[in-house]
Design a protein around this motif. Structure first.
Motif, mmCIF file in Angstrom:
data_model
loop_
_atom_site.group_PDB
_atom_site.id
_atom_site.type_symbol
_atom_site.label_atom_id
_atom_site.label_comp_id
_atom_site.label_asym_id
_atom_site.label_seq_id
_atom_site.Cartn_x
_atom_site.Cartn_y
_atom_site.Cartn_z
ATOM 1 N N MET A 1 0.932 -1.252 0.002
ATOM 2 C CA MET A 1 0.044 0.131 -0.148
ATOM 3 C C MET A 1 0.843 1.226 -0.125
ATOM 4 S SD MET A 1 -2.863 1.197 2.858
ATOM 5 C CE MET A 1 -3.848 -0.086 2.643
ATOM 6 N N THR A 2 0.682 2.156 -0.945
ATOM 7 C CA THR A 2 1.529 3.308 -1.019
ATOM 8 C C THR A 2 0.791 4.318 0.050
ATOM 9 O OG1 THR A 2 0.091 4.251 -2.800
ATOM 10 C CG2 THR A 2 2.009 3.072 -3.328
ATOM 11 N N ARG A 3 1.715 5.377 0.656
ATOM 12 C CA ARG A 3 1.376 6.234 1.340
ATOM 13 C C ARG A 3 0.884 7.712 0.612
ATOM 14 N NH1 ARG A 3 2.683 4.478 6.299
ATOM 15 N NH2 ARG A 3 4.457 3.125 6.375
ATOM 16 N N PRO A 4 -0.096 8.373 1.131
ATOM 17 C CA PRO A 4 -0.558 9.751 0.429
ATOM 18 C C PRO A 4 0.472 10.435 0.401
ATOM 19 C CG PRO A 4 -1.903 9.057 2.271
ATOM 20 C CD PRO A 4 -0.859 8.151 2.237
ATOM 21 N N ILE A 5 0.534 11.326 -0.814
ATOM 22 C CA ILE A 5 1.861 12.353 -1.061
ATOM 23 C C ILE A 5 1.835 13.219 -0.093
ATOM 24 C CG2 ILE A 5 2.708 13.844 -2.673
ATOM 25 C CD1 ILE A 5 1.607 12.008 -5.035
ATOM 26 N N GLY A 6 2.918 13.722 0.555
ATOM 27 C CA GLY A 6 2.922 14.841 1.489
ATOM 28 C C GLY A 6 2.781 14.407 2.940
ATOM 29 N N TRP A 13 -4.222 3.339 8.787
ATOM 30 C CA TRP A 13 -5.283 3.293 9.623
ATOM 31 C C TRP A 13 -4.851 1.576 10.365
ATOM 32 C CZ3 TRP A 13 -8.593 6.145 12.056
ATOM 33 C CH2 TRP A 13 -8.909 7.501 11.656
ATOM 34 N N LYS A 14 -4.484 1.043 9.306
ATOM 35 C CA LYS A 14 -4.587 -0.402 9.922
ATOM 36 C C LYS A 14 -3.202 -0.661 10.793
ATOM 37 C CE LYS A 14 -3.965 -5.222 8.009
ATOM 38 N NZ LYS A 14 -3.943 -6.030 6.656
ATOM 39 N N GLU A 15 -2.185 0.006 10.262
ATOM 40 C CA GLU A 15 -0.751 -0.027 10.984
ATOM 41 C C GLU A 15 -0.956 0.716 12.531
ATOM 42 O OE1 GLU A 15 2.330 0.069 7.288
ATOM 43 O OE2 GLU A 15 1.574 1.965 8.507
ATOM 44 N N GLU A 16 -1.837 1.589 12.384
ATOM 45 C CA GLU A 16 -2.073 2.518 13.584
ATOM 46 C C GLU A 16 -3.012 1.698 14.437
ATOM 47 O OE1 GLU A 16 -3.527 6.701 15.511
ATOM 48 O OE2 GLU A 16 -3.031 6.492 13.514
ATOM 49 N N VAL A 21 -3.656 -1.742 19.385
ATOM 50 C CA VAL A 21 -3.988 -2.841 20.173
ATOM 51 C C VAL A 21 -2.881 -3.566 20.917
ATOM 52 C CG1 VAL A 21 -5.001 -5.204 19.865
ATOM 53 C CG2 VAL A 21 -6.140 -3.126 18.552
ATOM 54 N N LEU A 22 -1.863 -3.674 20.235
ATOM 55 C CA LEU A 22 -0.565 -4.100 20.788
ATOM 56 C C LEU A 22 -0.079 -3.555 22.203
ATOM 57 C CD1 LEU A 22 1.556 -5.344 17.780
ATOM 58 C CD2 LEU A 22 0.271 -6.835 19.387
ATOM 59 N N GLY A 23 -0.035 -2.160 21.912
ATOM 60 C CA GLY A 23 0.330 -1.129 23.165
ATOM 61 C C GLY A 23 -0.405 -1.505 24.296
ATOM 62 N N PHE A 24 -1.915 -1.523 24.153
ATOM 63 C CA PHE A 24 -2.652 -1.497 25.305
ATOM 64 C C PHE A 24 -2.802 -2.985 25.888
ATOM 65 C CE2 PHE A 24 -4.450 2.378 23.705
ATOM 66 C CZ PHE A 24 -4.492 3.216 24.961
ATOM 67 N N ALA A 25 -2.468 -3.960 24.822
ATOM 68 C CA ALA A 25 -2.371 -5.335 25.400
ATOM 69 C C ALA A 25 -1.486 -5.455 26.404
ATOM 70 C CB ALA A 25 -2.361 -6.244 24.087
ATOM 71 N N VAL A 26 -0.168 -4.744 26.039
ATOM 72 C CA VAL A 26 1.034 -4.854 26.997
ATOM 73 C C VAL A 26 0.674 -4.103 28.304
ATOM 74 C CG1 VAL A 26 3.523 -4.156 27.076
ATOM 75 C CG2 VAL A 26 2.722 -4.984 25.010
#
Length: 340
Positions: A1-6, A13-16, A21-26
Protein backbone atom coordinates in the motif's frame (compact mmCIF):
# COMPACT_ATOMS: atom_id res chain seq x y z
CA UNK A 1 0.00 0.00 0.00
CA UNK A 2 1.41 3.38 -0.99
CA UNK A 3 1.26 6.33 1.36
CA UNK A 4 -0.48 9.56 0.45
CA UNK A 5 1.73 12.20 -1.09
CA UNK A 6 2.83 14.79 1.43
CA UNK A 7 2.52 12.50 4.46
CA UNK A 8 5.81 10.61 4.51
CA UNK A 9 6.08 8.09 7.30
CA UNK A 10 2.47 8.44 8.38
CA UNK A 11 1.09 5.10 9.45
CA UNK A 12 -2.01 3.77 7.74
CA UNK A 13 -5.23 3.18 9.68
CA UNK A 14 -4.48 -0.55 9.82
CA UNK A 15 -0.91 -0.07 11.04
CA UNK A 16 -1.97 2.39 13.71
CA UNK A 17 -4.84 0.16 14.88
CA UNK A 18 -2.52 -2.84 15.20
CA UNK A 19 0.04 -0.78 17.11
CA UNK A 20 -2.64 0.58 19.42
CA UNK A 21 -4.04 -2.87 20.19
CA UNK A 22 -0.57 -4.24 20.91
CA UNK A 23 0.29 -1.25 23.10
CA UNK A 24 -2.81 -1.53 25.27
CA UNK A 25 -2.42 -5.32 25.43
CA UNK A 26 1.03 -4.79 26.96
CA UNK A 27 -0.40 -2.28 29.44
CA UNK A 28 -3.09 -4.79 30.41
CA UNK A 29 -0.36 -7.17 31.57
CA UNK A 30 1.16 -4.68 34.03
CA UNK A 31 -1.08 -5.45 37.06
CA UNK A 32 0.04 -9.09 36.83
CA UNK A 33 3.69 -7.98 36.92
CA UNK A 34 3.18 -5.48 39.76
CA UNK A 35 1.28 -7.22 42.53
CA UNK A 36 1.46 -4.46 45.14
CA UNK A 37 -1.37 -1.94 45.42
CA UNK A 38 0.97 1.07 45.43
CA UNK A 39 2.45 0.28 42.01
CA UNK A 40 -1.04 -0.14 40.61
CA UNK A 41 -2.04 3.17 42.20
CA UNK A 42 0.83 4.91 40.38
CA UNK A 43 -0.26 3.35 37.09
CA UNK A 44 -3.88 4.42 37.64
CA UNK A 45 -2.72 8.00 38.19
CA UNK A 46 -0.61 7.72 35.03
CA UNK A 47 -3.70 6.74 33.03
CA UNK A 48 -5.75 9.62 34.47
CA UNK A 49 -3.02 12.15 33.72
CA UNK A 50 -2.57 10.66 30.24
CA UNK A 51 -6.25 11.19 29.42
CA UNK A 52 -6.13 14.83 30.53
CA UNK A 53 -2.79 15.56 28.83
CA UNK A 54 -3.66 13.90 25.50
CA UNK A 55 -6.98 15.77 25.33
CA UNK A 56 -5.17 19.03 26.09
CA UNK A 57 -2.89 18.19 23.18
CA UNK A 58 -5.95 18.17 20.92
CA UNK A 59 -6.77 21.83 21.60
CA UNK A 60 -3.22 23.05 22.18
CA UNK A 61 -1.25 20.99 19.68
CA UNK A 62 -3.68 20.30 16.86
CA UNK A 63 -6.00 23.26 17.37
CA UNK A 64 -3.32 25.78 18.28
CA UNK A 65 -5.60 27.19 21.00
CA UNK A 66 -3.78 27.80 24.28
CA UNK A 67 -6.72 26.86 26.45
CA UNK A 68 -5.48 27.54 29.96
CA UNK A 69 -8.87 26.57 31.31
CA UNK A 70 -8.42 22.92 30.34
CA UNK A 71 -7.70 21.88 33.93
CA UNK A 72 -10.91 23.63 34.98
CA UNK A 73 -12.75 21.06 32.84
CA UNK A 74 -11.03 18.33 34.83
CA UNK A 75 -12.04 20.07 38.06
CA UNK A 76 -15.62 20.41 36.84
CA UNK A 77 -15.65 16.65 36.26
CA UNK A 78 -14.35 16.06 39.79
CA UNK A 79 -16.96 18.21 41.53
CA UNK A 80 -19.80 17.30 39.17
CA UNK A 81 -19.33 13.64 40.04
CA UNK A 82 -19.20 14.42 43.77
CA UNK A 83 -22.34 16.56 43.71
CA UNK A 84 -24.29 14.20 41.47
CA UNK A 85 -23.55 11.09 43.51
CA UNK A 86 -23.34 12.39 47.05
CA UNK A 87 -25.99 15.10 47.08
CA UNK A 88 -28.35 14.00 44.31
CA UNK A 89 -27.94 10.24 44.73
CA UNK A 90 -27.31 9.59 41.03
CA UNK A 91 -25.87 6.22 40.06
CA UNK A 92 -22.03 6.52 39.88
CA UNK A 93 -21.85 5.17 36.31
CA UNK A 94 -24.44 7.67 35.11
CA UNK A 95 -22.64 10.42 37.03
CA UNK A 96 -19.40 9.48 35.28
CA UNK A 97 -20.92 10.11 31.85
CA UNK A 98 -22.89 13.14 33.04
CA UNK A 99 -19.68 14.72 34.32
CA UNK A 100 -18.17 14.44 30.87
CA UNK A 101 -21.27 16.04 29.34
CA UNK A 102 -21.19 18.91 31.86
CA UNK A 103 -17.48 19.51 31.13
CA UNK A 104 -18.31 19.61 27.41
CA UNK A 105 -21.08 22.14 28.04
CA UNK A 106 -18.63 24.25 30.05
CA UNK A 107 -16.10 24.09 27.21
CA UNK A 108 -18.71 25.31 24.73
CA UNK A 109 -19.63 28.12 27.14
CA UNK A 110 -16.03 29.32 27.49
CA UNK A 111 -15.58 29.12 23.72
CA UNK A 112 -18.10 31.92 23.13
CA UNK A 113 -15.91 34.80 24.41
CA UNK A 114 -12.74 33.52 22.66
CA UNK A 115 -14.22 32.72 19.26
CA UNK A 116 -12.41 35.58 17.54
CA UNK A 117 -9.57 36.19 19.99
CA UNK A 118 -5.93 35.29 19.45
CA UNK A 119 -2.75 34.70 21.43
CA UNK A 120 -2.46 36.11 24.93
CA UNK A 121 -6.13 37.14 25.00
CA UNK A 122 -7.23 33.50 24.79
CA UNK A 123 -4.88 32.65 27.66
CA UNK A 124 -6.29 35.46 29.80
CA UNK A 125 -9.94 34.58 29.16
CA UNK A 126 -9.51 30.84 29.72
CA UNK A 127 -7.39 31.43 32.83
CA UNK A 128 -10.09 33.77 34.12
CA UNK A 129 -12.68 31.06 33.43
CA UNK A 130 -10.69 28.58 35.55
CA UNK A 131 -10.47 31.07 38.40
CA UNK A 132 -14.20 31.82 38.12
CA UNK A 133 -15.11 28.15 38.41
CA UNK A 134 -12.85 27.79 41.44
CA UNK A 135 -14.41 30.81 43.15
CA UNK A 136 -17.92 29.50 42.49
CA UNK A 137 -16.99 26.19 44.11
CA UNK A 138 -15.45 27.97 47.10
CA UNK A 139 -18.50 30.19 47.53
CA UNK A 140 -20.88 27.22 47.63
CA UNK A 141 -19.24 25.64 50.66
CA UNK A 142 -22.53 24.24 51.95
CA UNK A 143 -22.54 21.87 48.99
CA UNK A 144 -18.90 21.63 47.86
CA UNK A 145 -17.16 21.80 51.22
CA UNK A 146 -15.31 24.99 50.27
CA UNK A 147 -11.61 24.85 51.08
CA UNK A 148 -12.14 21.55 52.92
CA UNK A 149 -13.41 19.80 49.81
CA UNK A 150 -15.80 16.86 49.63
CA UNK A 151 -15.11 13.53 51.33
CA UNK A 152 -16.68 10.07 51.27
CA UNK A 153 -17.77 10.42 47.67
CA UNK A 154 -19.37 7.18 46.40
CA UNK A 155 -17.02 5.06 44.33
CA UNK A 156 -17.72 2.95 41.29
CA UNK A 157 -19.02 -0.58 41.63
CA UNK A 158 -19.07 -3.78 39.60
CA UNK A 159 -21.94 -6.00 40.71
CA UNK A 160 -20.90 -7.66 43.99
CA UNK A 161 -17.16 -7.26 43.42
CA UNK A 162 -15.40 -5.31 46.17
CA UNK A 163 -13.34 -2.77 44.24
CA UNK A 164 -11.83 -1.34 47.43
CA UNK A 165 -10.17 -4.53 48.64
CA UNK A 166 -8.91 -6.09 45.42
CA UNK A 167 -5.53 -4.37 45.42
CA UNK A 168 -6.81 -1.72 42.96
CA UNK A 169 -7.11 -4.41 40.29
CA UNK A 170 -10.55 -3.37 39.01
CA UNK A 171 -9.79 0.36 39.09
CA UNK A 172 -6.65 -0.31 37.06
CA UNK A 173 -8.60 -1.84 34.20
CA UNK A 174 -11.31 0.81 34.39
CA UNK A 175 -8.64 3.54 34.12
CA UNK A 176 -6.97 1.67 31.26
CA UNK A 177 -10.33 1.34 29.49
CA UNK A 178 -10.95 5.08 29.89
CA UNK A 179 -7.53 5.85 28.40
CA UNK A 180 -8.10 3.42 25.52
CA UNK A 181 -11.51 4.92 24.69
CA UNK A 182 -10.10 8.45 24.86
CA UNK A 183 -7.11 7.59 22.67
CA UNK A 184 -9.22 5.89 20.00
CA UNK A 185 -11.58 8.87 19.92
CA UNK A 186 -8.75 11.39 19.65
CA UNK A 187 -6.92 9.53 16.90
CA UNK A 188 -10.10 9.04 14.86
CA UNK A 189 -10.94 12.71 15.39
CA UNK A 190 -7.59 14.12 14.28
CA UNK A 191 -7.49 11.86 11.20
CA UNK A 192 -10.98 12.90 10.11
CA UNK A 193 -11.92 15.78 7.82
CA UNK A 194 -12.74 17.89 10.87
CA UNK A 195 -9.28 17.21 12.27
CA UNK A 196 -7.70 18.20 8.97
CA UNK A 197 -9.67 21.45 9.05
CA UNK A 198 -8.48 22.19 12.59
CA UNK A 199 -4.85 21.68 11.61
CA UNK A 200 -5.35 23.84 8.51
CA UNK A 201 -6.61 26.70 10.68
CA UNK A 202 -3.65 26.30 12.99
CA UNK A 203 -1.07 26.32 10.19
CA UNK A 204 -2.56 29.04 7.96
CA UNK A 205 -5.70 30.62 9.34
CA UNK A 206 -6.26 33.12 6.51
CA UNK A 207 -5.87 30.53 3.77
CA UNK A 208 -8.10 28.01 5.60
CA UNK A 209 -10.87 30.59 6.06
CA UNK A 210 -10.56 31.56 2.40
CA UNK A 211 -11.11 27.88 1.52
CA UNK A 212 -14.41 27.89 3.44
CA UNK A 213 -13.35 26.50 6.84
CA UNK A 214 -15.28 28.19 9.67
CA UNK A 215 -13.01 29.43 12.45
CA UNK A 216 -15.93 29.75 14.89
CA UNK A 217 -17.30 26.26 14.27
CA UNK A 218 -13.92 24.51 14.25
CA UNK A 219 -12.72 26.19 17.43
CA UNK A 220 -15.91 25.27 19.26
CA UNK A 221 -15.70 21.66 18.04
CA UNK A 222 -12.06 21.44 19.10
CA UNK A 223 -12.62 22.61 22.67
CA UNK A 224 -15.81 20.57 23.05
CA UNK A 225 -14.09 17.41 21.75
CA UNK A 226 -11.20 17.87 24.19
CA UNK A 227 -13.57 18.32 27.14
CA UNK A 228 -15.68 15.15 27.31
CA UNK A 229 -13.00 12.64 28.32
CA UNK A 230 -11.26 15.29 30.42
CA UNK A 231 -14.45 15.64 32.44
CA UNK A 232 -14.82 11.87 32.67
CA UNK A 233 -11.21 11.62 33.86
CA UNK A 234 -12.05 14.12 36.60
CA UNK A 235 -15.11 12.10 37.59
CA UNK A 236 -13.10 8.89 37.63
CA UNK A 237 -10.45 10.63 39.76
CA UNK A 238 -13.13 11.62 42.29
CA UNK A 239 -14.59 8.11 42.32
CA UNK A 240 -11.16 6.55 42.76
CA UNK A 241 -9.89 8.95 45.45
CA UNK A 242 -13.34 9.18 47.10
CA UNK A 243 -12.82 12.93 47.64
CA UNK A 244 -12.79 16.25 45.80
CA UNK A 245 -10.27 18.97 46.57
CA UNK A 246 -9.93 22.52 45.32
CA UNK A 247 -6.28 21.65 44.57
CA UNK A 248 -7.37 20.30 41.17
CA UNK A 249 -7.65 23.95 40.07
CA UNK A 250 -4.15 24.81 41.31
CA UNK A 251 -1.16 25.78 39.19
CA UNK A 252 0.80 22.79 40.45
CA UNK A 253 -1.37 20.24 38.65
CA UNK A 254 -1.69 22.48 35.58
CA UNK A 255 2.10 22.72 35.36
CA UNK A 256 2.48 18.95 35.61
CA UNK A 257 -0.08 18.22 32.88
CA UNK A 258 1.29 20.95 30.59
CA UNK A 259 4.80 19.54 31.07
CA UNK A 260 3.48 16.17 29.90
CA UNK A 261 2.03 17.73 26.75
CA UNK A 262 5.20 19.64 25.89
CA UNK A 263 7.66 16.90 26.86
CA UNK A 264 5.75 14.29 24.89
CA UNK A 265 5.56 16.49 21.82
CA UNK A 266 2.54 18.46 20.68
CA UNK A 267 0.28 17.27 17.87
CA UNK A 268 0.97 13.60 18.56
CA UNK A 269 -1.55 12.41 21.23
CA UNK A 270 0.75 9.43 21.87
CA UNK A 271 3.56 11.73 23.01
CA UNK A 272 1.47 13.11 25.86
CA UNK A 273 0.61 9.57 26.96
CA UNK A 274 4.26 8.49 26.92
CA UNK A 275 5.31 11.61 28.83
CA UNK A 276 2.64 10.88 31.45
CA UNK A 277 4.34 7.57 32.13
CA UNK A 278 7.82 9.07 32.17
CA UNK A 279 7.10 12.05 34.42
CA UNK A 280 4.82 10.24 36.88
CA UNK A 281 7.10 7.24 37.32
CA UNK A 282 10.21 9.45 37.38
CA UNK A 283 8.66 11.65 40.08
CA UNK A 284 7.92 8.56 42.20
CA UNK A 285 11.48 7.29 41.79
CA UNK A 286 12.78 10.70 42.87
CA UNK A 287 10.54 10.82 45.96
CA UNK A 288 13.53 10.51 48.34
CA UNK A 289 15.15 13.62 46.88
CA UNK A 290 12.62 15.90 48.57
CA UNK A 291 12.84 19.51 47.36
CA UNK A 292 15.29 18.47 44.64
CA UNK A 293 12.67 16.36 42.91
CA UNK A 294 10.96 19.17 40.92
CA UNK A 295 14.37 20.63 40.06
CA UNK A 296 15.63 17.31 38.68
CA UNK A 297 12.37 16.82 36.79
CA UNK A 298 12.62 20.31 35.28
CA UNK A 299 16.21 19.61 34.19
CA UNK A 300 15.09 16.38 32.52
CA UNK A 301 12.42 18.26 30.57
CA UNK A 302 14.89 20.98 29.52
CA UNK A 303 17.49 18.47 28.33
CA UNK A 304 14.96 16.49 26.28
CA UNK A 305 13.42 19.62 24.76
CA UNK A 306 16.83 21.04 23.83
CA UNK A 307 17.95 17.79 22.23
CA UNK A 308 14.60 17.01 20.62
CA UNK A 309 12.28 20.06 20.26
CA UNK A 310 9.56 17.67 19.06
CA UNK A 311 9.64 15.94 22.46
CA UNK A 312 9.69 12.25 23.33
CA UNK A 313 7.60 11.42 20.27
CA UNK A 314 10.31 12.94 18.09
CA UNK A 315 12.98 11.03 20.00
CA UNK A 316 11.14 7.75 19.45
CA UNK A 317 10.60 8.50 15.75
CA UNK A 318 14.28 9.35 15.32
CA UNK A 319 15.30 6.13 17.09
CA UNK A 320 12.88 4.07 15.00
CA UNK A 321 14.11 5.66 11.76
CA UNK A 322 17.74 5.02 12.71
CA UNK A 323 17.01 1.38 13.57
CA UNK A 324 15.05 0.83 10.35
CA UNK A 325 17.85 2.40 8.32
CA UNK A 326 20.46 0.21 9.99
CA UNK A 327 18.40 -2.90 9.28
CA UNK A 328 18.04 -1.92 5.62
CA UNK A 329 21.79 -1.42 5.29
CA UNK A 330 22.62 -4.75 6.90
CA UNK A 331 19.95 -6.74 5.03
CA UNK A 332 21.38 -8.87 2.20
CA UNK A 333 20.68 -7.49 -1.25
CA UNK A 334 18.19 -9.43 -3.34
CA UNK A 335 19.89 -11.65 -5.88
CA UNK A 336 18.91 -11.02 -9.51
CA UNK A 337 16.95 -13.75 -11.20
CA UNK A 338 19.07 -16.05 -13.34
CA UNK A 339 18.35 -16.14 -17.06
CA UNK A 340 18.68 -19.19 -19.20
Amino acid sequence: MTRPIGTPGRASWKEEAVGMVLGFAVLALLPFLFNDAYSRHVLIMVFIYAVVASNWDLSLGYGGVFNFGHLALFGIGVYAYGLLTKLMGLDPWLALVASGILATAAAILVTIPILRLKGIYIILVTFGFAQLVMQVILSQSDYTGGTQGMVRIPGLYWFDHNMVRDGKFAYFFLALGLLAASTVFLRVFVRSRIGAGIVALRDNEEYAIARGISLVRQRMITLAASAFFTGMAGAFYAAYQRNASIDVFGMSLATIILSMVLLGGTSTIYGAIIASFVLTVFAELMADFGAWRPIITALLIIVVMLAYPTGLAGLIRAGWAATAGRLRRTAPAARPAETT
